[in-house]
Scaffold this active site. Structure first.
Site, PDB file in Angstrom:
ATOM      1  N   CYS A   1     -35.567   1.948  18.460  1.00  0.00           N
ATOM      2  CA  CYS A   1     -34.627   1.948  19.580  1.00  0.00           C
ATOM      3  C   CYS A   1     -33.704   3.169  19.528  1.00  0.00           C
ATOM      4  O   CYS A   1     -33.543   3.876  20.514  1.00  0.00           O
ATOM      5  CB  CYS A   1     -33.777   0.679  19.579  1.00  0.00           C
ATOM      6  N   HIS A   2     -33.065   3.405  18.368  1.00  0.00           N
ATOM      7  CA  HIS A   2     -31.926   4.324  18.336  1.00  0.00           C
ATOM      8  C   HIS A   2     -32.292   5.781  18.035  1.00  0.00           C
ATOM      9  O   HIS A   2     -31.470   6.668  18.262  1.00  0.00           O
ATOM     10  CB  HIS A   2     -30.883   3.794  17.356  1.00  0.00           C
TER      11      HIS A   2
ATOM     12  N   CYS B   1     -34.825  -0.170  13.469  1.00  0.00           N
ATOM     13  CA  CYS B   1     -33.647   0.436  14.098  1.00  0.00           C
ATOM     14  C   CYS B   1     -34.060   1.726  14.785  1.00  0.00           C
ATOM     15  O   CYS B   1     -33.640   2.033  15.902  1.00  0.00           O
ATOM     16  CB  CYS B   1     -32.579   0.758  13.056  1.00  0.00           C
TER      17      CYS B   1
ATOM     18  N   CYS C   1     -27.655  -6.793  15.618  1.00  0.00           N
ATOM     19  CA  CYS C   1     -28.956  -6.189  15.926  1.00  0.00           C
ATOM     20  C   CYS C   1     -30.065  -6.902  15.154  1.00  0.00           C
ATOM     21  O   CYS C   1     -31.133  -7.167  15.707  1.00  0.00           O
ATOM     22  CB  CYS C   1     -28.958  -4.700  15.584  1.00  0.00           C
TER      23      CYS C   1
ATOM     24  N   CYS D   1      -8.578  -2.063  -4.070  1.00  0.00           N
ATOM     25  CA  CYS D   1      -7.182  -1.696  -4.290  1.00  0.00           C
ATOM     26  C   CYS D   1      -6.311  -2.952  -4.381  1.00  0.00           C
ATOM     27  O   CYS D   1      -5.391  -3.039  -5.199  1.00  0.00           O
ATOM     28  CB  CYS D   1      -6.706  -0.791  -3.147  1.00  0.00           C
TER      29      CYS D   1
ATOM     30  N   CYS E   1       0.858  -1.201   0.000  1.00  0.00           N
ATOM     31  CA  CYS E   1       0.000   0.000   0.000  1.00  0.00           C
ATOM     32  C   CYS E   1       0.887   1.242   0.000  1.00  0.00           C
ATOM     33  O   CYS E   1       0.637   2.214  -0.725  1.00  0.00           O
ATOM     34  CB  CYS E   1      -0.883   0.024   1.247  1.00  0.00           C
TER      35      CYS E   1
END
Lengths: 144, 261
Positions: free
Chosen positions: B180-181, B177, B222, B115, B77
């Site tokens: 709850c969030h 989702c 979740c 990559c 890299c």
């Protein structure tokens, strides 16, 4: 979808996989789902087991032996005073019929659900027998 | 009940369901709260000190991988990108990014793998493999303290698709989702504080996992919890959800590699 026979002034619910039909009157289900009264001792086991009843994930209750209780839903203390057996049954079977936008899952409904995991598809969260046990236990919670 | 009444009841339920879905709004910026703020002091201390943060072990591996020649191209890299501290500063805070070549979103893990295939002639790395977690942790560290900034102009459709998934009730427990969030964060689910669900520290060390993991691993947890059919790692759905969540956390400071309970 098979539908149950009608009774005047009542709203029967269509039968689904593993879910027998039942009759709703107002905000209650007057008849036991099994035809018999549940066992409150077994009901307590179900309510306090976070993998079976799941109740304590969201609810707080008068159970000093149960750690890690939830705060997202009403305290179960006094549930047997606030509601009749028939009203408790309705709220466990399908609370969305009483409070449409509730976060509480319907414990005895397999339709109108989306993307259910294969191992749970067509199955209610609790069986009719388990629900009667839970109802019998909640009815004993008289202290406010 | 007649079939017609059954149908009418169904239609009524659908109308109610769509009304609820339409009622919610995105979490406002001024209410954003990192789960770091809800952690016990000991867990915060573990995240704060690099010598105690277990995620730094993956970062060290990632730094070694960054410099290692790999694939049939025998290229590291670092051979193209140089010192990651400079070339990768702030990059992870902008992921998922828009990939012009594919005409769609690409996650940090997806970019690493692209990559590898295109420039190193190397195999892709699997999600949750030690190597992919190490490289993504090393890259994410270069964005620590930087504000999350997703390209909402180019990724608008993906953000909208992710928002739809976030708000869809699903699984046997019939939860979204958002319930709850967005609507119940701060409350206790089985004694644990429900977080707002911001992905501002991934990949992160989760005490429950006893290892480092990706955001997609967390999302899959979740979905399992609400007894929903899961989405595959790298699926369109998880990428959309990831993009929406990063946009929802816009402006928040990156904490990678974070520690969470």
């Amino acid at each position: 979808m098979a539908c149950a026979a009608t009774v005047a002034l009542a709203a029967p619910v269509c039968a689904q996989n593993d879910v027998k039909s039942y009759e709703v009157r107002g905000d209650a289900i007057p008849q036991s789902l099994t035809g018999t009264t549940g066992d409150p001792t077994r009901g307590r086991e179900i309510v306090t087991n976070r993998f079976v009843g799941l109740c304590m994930l969201c609810h707080t209750g008068p159970f000093p032996d149960v750690p890690q209780q939830g705060t997202l839903a009403p305290d179960l203390k006094g549930a047997g005073t606030r509601w009749s057996v028939a009203q408790l049954r309705m709220r466990i079977v399908d609370s969305s019929r009483v409070v449409p936008d509730t976060i509480m899952p319907a414990y005895y409904r397999t339709d109108h659900l989306q993307r259910v995991a294969p191992q749970f598809r067509g199955k209610p969260v609790l069986t009719a027998e388990q629900i009667e046990d839970v109802v019998a236990f909640l009815a004993t919670l008289k202290e406010n | 009940m007649s079939p017609m009444r059954c149908a009418a009841l169904l239609a009524g339920l659908l109308i109610v369901a769509s009304a609820i879905a339409g009622a919610s709004e995105d979490l406002p910026r001024e209410k954003q709260r990192s789960s770091y703020d809800d952690m016990a002091p000991a867990t915060r201390a573990m995240q704060d000190a690099d010598t105690d943060n277990p995620g730094m072990l993956w970062v060290l591996d990632g730094e070694a991988l960054w410099r290692a020649k790999t694939g049939s191209a025998a290229r590291a890299c670092a051979d193209c990108h140089g010192d990651a501290k400079q070339s990768m500063a702030g990059v992870a805070a902008r992921y998922p990014a828009f990939d012009a070549k594919r005409g769609g979103p690409v996650t940090l893990e997806g970019r690493i793998n692209a990559c590898r295939v295109e420039n190193q002639n190397a195999q892709t790395l699997a999600y949750e493999s030690r190597e992919l977690l190490a490289l993504s942790a090393y890259l994410a560290l270069q964005s620590r303290g930087k504000p999350i900034a997703i390209d909402e102009k180019k990724l608008g459709e993906t953000i909208a698709a992710g928002r739809d998934i976030f708000r869809q009730r699903q699984g046997q427990l019939n939860l979204s989702c958002a319930q709850c969030h967005d609507q119940h964060y701060g409350g206790k689910l089985a004694g644990n504080t429900i977080p707002q669900g911001h992905p501002n520290g991934y990949p992160l060390y989760r005490l429950e996992w006893q290892t480092l993991g990706s955001l997609q691993r967390r999302l899959r947890n979740c979905l399992t919890g609400i007894r929903a059919e899961n989405h595959a790692y790298g699926s369109r759905e998880l990428i959309a959800l990831e993009t929406y969540l990063m946009w929802r956390a816009r402006g928040m400071s990156m904490e990678s590699p974070a520690v969470r309970p």
